[in-house]
Design a protein around this motif. Structure first.
Motif, PDB file in Angstrom:
ATOM      1  N   ILE A  15       0.850  -1.075  -0.089  1.00  0.00           N
ATOM      2  CA  ILE A  15       0.006   0.107   0.004  1.00  0.00           C
ATOM      3  C   ILE A  15       0.858   1.278  -0.029  1.00  0.00           C
ATOM      4  O   ILE A  15       0.664   2.261  -0.597  1.00  0.00           O
ATOM      5  N   SER A  16       1.915   1.385   0.658  1.00  0.00           N
ATOM      6  CA  SER A  16       2.758   2.552   0.915  1.00  0.00           C
ATOM      7  C   SER A  16       3.352   2.815  -0.361  1.00  0.00           C
ATOM      8  O   SER A  16       3.659   3.898  -0.778  1.00  0.00           O
ATOM      9  N   VAL A  17       4.019   1.787  -1.068  1.00  0.00           N
ATOM     10  CA  VAL A  17       4.505   2.079  -2.593  1.00  0.00           C
ATOM     11  C   VAL A  17       3.578   2.511  -3.467  1.00  0.00           C
ATOM     12  O   VAL A  17       3.593   3.291  -4.388  1.00  0.00           O
ATOM     13  N   LEU A  18       2.338   2.049  -3.488  1.00  0.00           N
ATOM     14  CA  LEU A  18       1.388   2.537  -4.477  1.00  0.00           C
ATOM     15  C   LEU A  18       0.846   3.951  -4.104  1.00  0.00           C
ATOM     16  O   LEU A  18       0.726   4.746  -5.124  1.00  0.00           O
ATOM     17  N   LEU A  66       3.924  11.749   1.301  1.00  0.00           N
ATOM     18  CA  LEU A  66       4.379  12.012   2.853  1.00  0.00           C
ATOM     19  C   LEU A  66       3.291  12.146   3.710  1.00  0.00           C
ATOM     20  O   LEU A  66       2.515  13.339   3.294  1.00  0.00           O
ATOM     21  N   GLY A  67       3.126  11.731   4.686  1.00  0.00           N
ATOM     22  CA  GLY A  67       2.095  11.831   5.600  1.00  0.00           C
ATOM     23  C   GLY A  67       0.811  10.898   5.382  1.00  0.00           C
ATOM     24  O   GLY A  67       0.702  10.005   6.244  1.00  0.00           O
ATOM     25  N   ALA A  68       0.543  10.844   4.289  1.00  0.00           N
ATOM     26  CA  ALA A  68      -0.392   9.555   3.640  1.00  0.00           C
ATOM     27  C   ALA A  68       0.032   8.272   4.156  1.00  0.00           C
ATOM     28  O   ALA A  68      -0.497   7.549   4.489  1.00  0.00           O
ATOM     29  N   PHE A  91       0.414   7.669   7.809  1.00  0.00           N
ATOM     30  CA  PHE A  91      -0.940   7.599   8.425  1.00  0.00           C
ATOM     31  C   PHE A  91      -1.371   6.013   8.113  1.00  0.00           C
ATOM     32  O   PHE A  91      -1.906   5.271   9.055  1.00  0.00           O
ATOM     33  N   THR A  92      -1.445   5.746   6.782  1.00  0.00           N
ATOM     34  CA  THR A  92      -1.769   4.248   6.463  1.00  0.00           C
ATOM     35  C   THR A  92      -1.215   3.159   7.229  1.00  0.00           C
ATOM     36  O   THR A  92      -1.653   2.193   7.437  1.00  0.00           O
ATOM     37  N   LEU A  93       0.082   3.377   7.201  1.00  0.00           N
ATOM     38  CA  LEU A  93       1.160   2.270   7.811  1.00  0.00           C
ATOM     39  C   LEU A  93       0.594   2.134   9.162  1.00  0.00           C
ATOM     40  O   LEU A  93       0.591   0.964   9.753  1.00  0.00           O
TER      41      LEU A  93
END
Length: 297
Positions: free
Chosen positions: A220-223, A234-236, A239-241
């Motif tokens: 998810i972080s890479v996408l 950056l930030g999103a 938060f998601t992780l």
């Protein structure tokens, strides 16, 4: 936030060192992926030029709108002087980007499916992956439609006829399948570097590691970094992780610490290396300015 710094003090230095070494391997594999992407379109690119290309594009991608895609238009002066065909550079960059997105979802789904069989506590992770899969399928449908002159191609031909010649030129020519498959293999290794970076961050804080959490979090972080309109997510991403780690039973402070250390490995260190790449090229100018600047100060 006040709990992060004490946790970083408790992180095991050995695992931090291992994570930094893995970052250097990650950067080298990214450069090697550029080498094989260029070879797939018949252009020989040295590993040093590829390293400069990745570091500078990665650095610029943070500051450009939709940087994960728009940074691919940047070509260092060193490559421009070699008079490579511009269309070949664009095709190689497109191969690099498409393969990167493809392997993220392939590795993510494969590893997560395996983890689901081993660990039944899987939560609502399939919701994330389903959404990601729909997005990736849509992107590849667009590419296939352009290549085979399907519905999307006809739509562009009707409303933007001036762009069709560029699209036809881009998809013309053959791709060396051998180097394309090697590019895919290298990209898969890069994805596992990212997953292991998250696992190393978990080991550094001495918490119980979760392979499925690392796989989903990385995917998810890479996408998010690829499709983010600004600052590479950056930030999103953070938060998601934290949210994903919380779903797997990590406390809020643990999630913050793991996320911060992971982002140092995957985001901040490569960004710093990219800054050094730009400074290194301008070292002669800086060497001339510094004495005069020091006298003035």
């Amino acid at each position: 936030m006040a709990e992060i710094l004490p946790q970083l003090d408790q992180a095991k230095p050995v695992w931090i060192f291992v994570g930094i070494l893995l970052t250097f391997l990650y950067v080298f594999l990214q450069a090697l992926m550029y080498v094989t992407s260029f070879r797939a379109v018949g252009v020989k690119l040295s590993i040093f030029d590829a390293l400069e290309l990745f570091l500078k594009r990665n650095f610029l991608s943070v500051f450009l709108p939709a940087g994960g895609i728009s940074s691919l238009a940047f070509t260092p002066l060193q490559l421009q002087r070699k008079n490579y065909d511009k269309n070949s550079i664009h095709k190689a960059s497109a191969i690099y980007n498409i393969v990167e997105i493809l392997t993220v979802i392939l590795v993510g789904i494969t590893v997560v499916a395996y983890a689901a069989l081993v660990n039944k506590n899987f939560g609502n992770s399939w919701v994330w992956l389903t959404g990601v899969g729909i997005f990736i399928a849509f992107v590849f449908w667009l590419v296939h439609s352009l290549r085979t002159k399907g519905i999307f191609y006809q739509f562009l031909n009707k409303h933007f006829p001036k762009k069709i010649s560029n699209i036809d030129e881009f998809f013309s020519g053959e791709i060396h399948k051998k180097y394309f498959y090697v590019t895919v293999l290298i990209s898969i290794l890069i994805e596992f570097c990212g997953i292991f970076h998250l696992l190393i961050a978990m080991f550094a804080f001495g918490v119980t590691s979760s392979f499925s959490a690392a796989a989903i979090g990385y995917t998810i972080s890479v996408l998010l970094m690829i499709v983010s309109p600004f600052l590479r997510g950056l930030g999103a991403v953070e938060f998601t992780l934290i949210y994903i780690l919380a779903n797997f039973g990590f406390s809020h402070s643990q999630g913050l610490g793991i996320t911060l250390l992971y982002r140092i490995f995957e985001f901040w260190l490569p960004l710093l290396l990219g800054l050094f790449a730009f400074i290194w090229n301008g070292r002669k100018i800086i060497a001339r300015i510094l004495p005069a600047l020091s006298i003035f100060i």
